[in-house]
Design a protein around this motif. Structure first.
Motif, PDB file in Angstrom:
ATOM      1  N   TYR A 296     -12.825  -6.353  -4.487  1.00 31.12           N
ATOM      2  CA  TYR A 296     -12.934  -4.895  -4.487  1.00 31.12           C
ATOM      3  C   TYR A 296     -12.814  -4.270  -3.104  1.00 31.12           C
ATOM      4  N   TRP A 297     -13.123  -5.006  -2.043  1.00 28.93           N
ATOM      5  CA  TRP A 297     -12.937  -4.450  -0.705  1.00 28.93           C
ATOM      6  C   TRP A 297     -11.460  -4.154  -0.450  1.00 28.93           C
ATOM      7  N   GLY A 298     -10.597  -5.083  -0.853  1.00 27.94           N
ATOM      8  CA  GLY A 298      -9.161  -4.859  -0.697  1.00 27.94           C
ATOM      9  C   GLY A 298      -8.665  -3.734  -1.568  1.00 27.94           C
ATOM     10  N   VAL A 299      -9.235  -3.643  -2.778  1.00 30.80           N
ATOM     11  CA  VAL A 299      -8.841  -2.576  -3.701  1.00 30.80           C
ATOM     12  C   VAL A 299      -9.134  -1.208  -3.099  1.00 30.80           C
TER      13      VAL A 299
ATOM     14  N   SER B  98      -1.737  -5.545  -3.209  1.00 34.73           N
ATOM     15  CA  SER B  98      -2.243  -5.351  -1.844  1.00 34.73           C
ATOM     16  C   SER B  98      -3.642  -5.926  -1.681  1.00 34.73           C
ATOM     17  N   SER B  99      -4.505  -5.777  -2.692  1.00 33.84           N
ATOM     18  CA  SER B  99      -5.872  -6.307  -2.585  1.00 33.84           C
ATOM     19  C   SER B  99      -5.865  -7.826  -2.534  1.00 33.84           C
ATOM     20  N   ARG B 100      -4.968  -8.473  -3.277  1.00 41.13           N
ATOM     21  CA  ARG B 100      -4.862  -9.934  -3.227  1.00 41.13           C
ATOM     22  C   ARG B 100      -4.288 -10.391  -1.888  1.00 41.13           C
ATOM     23  N   LEU B 101      -3.399  -9.592  -1.332  1.00 42.43           N
ATOM     24  CA  LEU B 101      -2.868  -9.918  -0.010  1.00 42.43           C
ATOM     25  C   LEU B 101      -3.954  -9.832   1.050  1.00 42.43           C
TER      26      LEU B 101
ATOM     27  N   VAL C 231       0.838  -1.204   0.000  1.00 41.52           N
ATOM     28  CA  VAL C 231       0.000   0.000   0.000  1.00 41.52           C
ATOM     29  C   VAL C 231       0.870   1.249   0.000  1.00 41.52           C
ATOM     30  N   PHE C 232       1.896   1.273   0.862  1.00 37.32           N
ATOM     31  CA  PHE C 232       2.792   2.430   0.914  1.00 37.32           C
ATOM     32  C   PHE C 232       3.522   2.624  -0.410  1.00 37.32           C
ATOM     33  N   THR C 233       3.917   1.519  -1.031  1.00 35.17           N
ATOM     34  CA  THR C 233       4.580   1.619  -2.332  1.00 35.17           C
ATOM     35  C   THR C 233       3.639   2.211  -3.368  1.00 35.17           C
ATOM     36  N   GLY C 234       2.364   1.810  -3.302  1.00 32.61           N
ATOM     37  CA  GLY C 234       1.379   2.384  -4.215  1.00 32.61           C
ATOM     38  C   GLY C 234       1.202   3.869  -4.006  1.00 32.61           C
ATOM     39  N   VAL C 235       1.168   4.287  -2.736  1.00 28.21           N
ATOM     40  CA  VAL C 235       1.052   5.714  -2.426  1.00 28.21           C
ATOM     41  C   VAL C 235       2.252   6.470  -2.986  1.00 28.21           C
ATOM     42  N   SER C 236       3.442   5.895  -2.815  1.00 26.14           N
ATOM     43  CA  SER C 236       4.657   6.514  -3.348  1.00 26.14           C
ATOM     44  C   SER C 236       4.585   6.654  -4.856  1.00 26.14           C
ATOM     45  N   ALA C 237       4.098   5.601  -5.523  1.00 28.45           N
ATOM     46  CA  ALA C 237       3.993   5.643  -6.981  1.00 28.45           C
ATOM     47  C   ALA C 237       2.982   6.691  -7.435  1.00 28.45           C
ATOM     48  N   ASN C 238       1.869   6.798  -6.715  1.00 36.41           N
ATOM     49  CA  ASN C 238       0.855   7.791  -7.072  1.00 36.41           C
ATOM     50  C   ASN C 238       1.374   9.207  -6.909  1.00 36.41           C
ATOM     51  N   LEU C 239       2.107   9.445  -5.821  1.00 38.74           N
ATOM     52  CA  LEU C 239       2.677  10.777  -5.629  1.00 38.74           C
ATOM     53  C   LEU C 239       3.734  11.072  -6.689  1.00 38.74           C
ATOM     54  N   SER C 240       4.533  10.064  -7.040  1.00 40.78           N
ATOM     55  CA  SER C 240       5.549  10.269  -8.080  1.00 40.78           C
ATOM     56  C   SER C 240       4.901  10.647  -9.400  1.00 40.78           C
TER      57      SER C 240
ATOM     58  N   ALA D 288       4.344 -11.222  -9.198  1.00 41.46           N
ATOM     59  CA  ALA D 288       3.752 -12.251 -10.055  1.00 41.46           C
ATOM     60  C   ALA D 288       3.051 -13.316  -9.232  1.00 41.46           C
ATOM     61  N   ALA D 289       3.559 -13.590  -8.027  1.00 40.71           N
ATOM     62  CA  ALA D 289       2.950 -14.608  -7.173  1.00 40.71           C
ATOM     63  C   ALA D 289       1.569 -14.192  -6.692  1.00 40.71           C
ATOM     64  N   GLN D 290       1.295 -12.883  -6.629  1.00 39.46           N
ATOM     65  CA  GLN D 290       0.005 -12.421  -6.134  1.00 39.46           C
ATOM     66  C   GLN D 290      -1.146 -12.753  -7.078  1.00 39.46           C
ATOM     67  N   VAL D 291      -0.842 -13.009  -8.340  1.00 42.67           N
ATOM     68  CA  VAL D 291      -1.889 -13.336  -9.309  1.00 42.67           C
ATOM     69  C   VAL D 291      -1.772 -14.792  -9.763  1.00 42.67           C
ATOM     70  N   ALA D 292      -1.090 -15.631  -8.954  1.00 45.47           N
ATOM     71  CA  ALA D 292      -0.872 -17.021  -9.333  1.00 45.47           C
ATOM     72  C   ALA D 292      -2.187 -17.774  -9.516  1.00 45.47           C
ATOM     73  N   GLU D 293      -3.211 -17.438  -8.730  1.00 46.51           N
ATOM     74  CA  GLU D 293      -4.495 -18.127  -8.848  1.00 46.51           C
ATOM     75  C   GLU D 293      -5.305 -17.636 -10.038  1.00 46.51           C
ATOM     76  N   GLU D 294      -4.771 -16.636 -10.749  1.00 45.79           N
ATOM     77  CA  GLU D 294      -5.458 -16.098 -11.918  1.00 45.79           C
ATOM     78  C   GLU D 294      -4.692 -16.378 -13.207  1.00 45.79           C
ATOM     79  N   ALA D 295      -3.630 -17.196 -13.111  1.00 44.08           N
ATOM     80  CA  ALA D 295      -2.763 -17.476 -14.258  1.00 44.08           C
ATOM     81  C   ALA D 295      -2.918 -18.921 -14.718  1.00 44.08           C
ATOM     82  N   VAL D 296      -2.810 -19.133 -16.023  1.00 45.85           N
ATOM     83  CA  VAL D 296      -2.793 -20.468 -16.590  1.00 45.85           C
ATOM     84  C   VAL D 296      -1.443 -21.111 -16.275  1.00 45.85           C
ATOM     85  N   ARG D 297      -1.451 -22.353 -15.805  1.00 42.83           N
ATOM     86  CA  ARG D 297      -0.227 -23.061 -15.419  1.00 42.83           C
ATOM     87  C   ARG D 297       0.651 -22.195 -14.516  1.00 42.83           C
TER      88      ARG D 297
END
Length: 508
Positions: free
Chosen positions: A377-380, A348-351, A136-145, A258-267
């Motif tokens: 969406y709650w996590g988002v 962060s939302s997947r976490l 979340v903090f990294t996202g805030v940093s990216a948004n400010l950048s 990449a691991a955060q979307v492992a359940e959404e990836a083929v193989r």
């Protein structure tokens, strides 16, 4: 399926068995781990690779942090620091890829720690909360950048400086836009991450070509590979060069996304590890090309250090290619920055989803709810809300805001440390390896990763300027310490009663 295991299992609780599920090859490993697939597998290798590329954000990451190395060690520190740190970050990526291949499920670092050390649930709890807050903090940093790049565009193009309130308002807008894109779901994120790969490749060609062709004077190879600059006040040349290494580490964090979307990836047991390793290898090469172009084209480091632009690299572009082309370069990087910001909220939302699934996060039902686009969406929107609140700190105090954001980089590395420590001191923690296996090289790679991560965590908390005063002190240690205190209180007040380990949703 047989009878569910007892809730007292070392793996944690097991909830009631659900209706039979039509098993595919992509879902079998997830079922073996005890989790019922909930997401549609809509991500290809390019999408998974792009997620980590987005999170690393090689163009925007290097551009935003360039001044750290440019003023602490100069070209020598930047060039050698980039290659040395890239090598060790690649070792970390190999370590993570091996674990990810064995456990290709949402939660990443958090799940790995819980799975490898189920007898010490506090480790998983701390890793999950620390890493989710870091994202979340990294996202805030990216948004400010992104907002600062837009401010620099206004300064270069119109000679107008935006106020802190205006910059914060733009950061809020990027926060909300990130939330909207993530709410649309996996398919939208997959398309964006694929676009990001091409944007990074094309943007690198544009930036490198523009710098090398348009710079009025080119620096010598001797300057690029051996020149040392020191605007820190520290007298030790070696220490100053080491401080410049932080730029490379800050830029290269994020391969594990990449691991955060492992359940959404083929193989996923194949594609997720490839995404982890491929994103670092690709970023190393792309970043090297971009860095060399910057070092050969920089006209005056002192001018960059004294700039009044919101982002120092804007001055480098302005001196090297003029105002019009500078705006083009800033736009290329700003778009990259926005896409990188979006993927941090994806992570962060997947976490939050994974933590809620295992009773490590409150409001379990809400945070595990998916909309019709398959988005948690709650996590988002929790990520968006926290991001907007933290962005308000920038209006009052840039020092306080920077302390919060610098803590994100340390928190990420501290989160990296947990699974690596387990692999070093408990090498038999993985019993069933996936397709990606390091074999006899596993322990040496994990040990080297362990030493480097410890080194970086120490380096991140050292003061970067001398003499140290209230304005240039490195407050990251205070911010990280505060975050750890909050997580500790949360564990003893609530976590130790509700979190007992991983909660299976199906019988393995």
């Amino acid at each position: 399926m047989g009878k569910p295991e007892s809730p007292s299992s070392s793996e944690g609780q097991v909830i009631a068995k659900e209706e039979p599920y039509n098993v595919t090859i992509s879902d079998q490993r997830l079922l073996d781990l005890g989790y019922r697939p909930k997401f549609r597998r809509e991500m290809s290798l390019f999408g998974v690779l792009g997620i980590s590329f987005c999170s690393i954000g090689i163009l925007n990451g290097m551009s935003s942090a360039l001044q750290t190395g440019l003023f602490s060690g100069g070209p020598l520190g930047l060039f050698w620091g980039w290659n040395i740190c890239s090598f060790f970050m690649l070792l970390i990526a190999f370590s993570f890829a091996e674990i990810c291949s064995a456990y290709p499920t949402m939660g990443g670092l958090y799940f790995w720690v819980c799975k490898m050390k189920p007898d010490v649930p506090i480790l998983g709890f701390f890793t999950g909360w620390l890493y989710s807050m870091a994202m979340v903090f990294t996202g805030v940093s990216a948004n400010l950048s992104a907002a600062l790049y837009l401010s620099s565009l206004a300064e270069v193009g119109q000679g107008r400086s935006l106020t802190r309130l205006e910059i914060a308002a733009i950061a809020w807008a990027v926060n909300i836009f990130s939330g909207i894109v993530n709410t649309i779901g996996t398919k939208a994120i997959g398309h964006m991450s694929t676009l990001f790969v091409w944007w990074t490749l094309g943007g690198t060609v544009v930036l490198v070509t523009t710098l090398l062709v348009k710079a009025p004077t080119m620096n010598s190879a001797d300057f690029v590979f051996t020149n040392v600059q020191n605007f820190t006040g520290w007298q030790s040349r070696g220490f100053v060069v080491l401080l410049g290494f932080l730029q490379a580490v800050y830029t290269l964090e994020g391969c594990e996304t990449a691991a955060q979307v492992a359940e959404e990836a083929v193989r996923a047991e194949i594609l997720a590890p490839l995404g982890v390793v491929g994103s670092i290898a690709g970023s190393w090469l792309i970043g090297l090309a971009y860095l060399l172009a910057l070092l050969f084209a920089v006209q005056d480091i002192a001018s960059v250090q004294a700039t009044t632009f919101a982002i120092p690299i804007a001055q480098l572009f302005y001196d090297a290619v003029g105002p019009r082309l500078s705006q083009m370069c800033l736009i290329v990087i700003m778009v990259s920055q926005v896409m990188a910001a979006i993927t941090t909220f994806t992570a962060s939302s997947r976490l939050f989803y994974a933590l809620a699934r295992d009773n490590a996060f409150p409001m379990k039902k809400q945070f595990m709810t998916l909309n019709r686009f398959q988005a948690p969406y709650w996590g988002v929107w929790t990520s968006v809300l926290i991001g907007c609140i933290i962005s308000c700190a920038y209006i009052g105090s840039a020092i306080a805001f920077n302390a919060i954001l610098s803590s994100a980089a340390i928190s990420v590395m501290l989160s990296y440390l947990q699974p690596i420590i387990i692999r070093v001191f408990w090498p038999d923690s993985i019993q069933d390896f996936g397709p990606f296996h390091l074999g006899k090289w596993s322990w040496p790679i994990n040990f080297a990763s362990f030493l480097f991560t410890i080194f970086v965590c120490v380096l991140f908390i050292l003061p970067t300027a001398y003499p140290v005063d209230v304005f240039n002190m490195n407050y990251a240690i205070v911010a990280v310490g505060g975050l750890l205190v909050v997580i500790t209180i949360n564990w003893f007040w609530w976590g130790r009663h509700s979190f007992k380990g991983l909660v299976k949703t199906v019988m393995s």
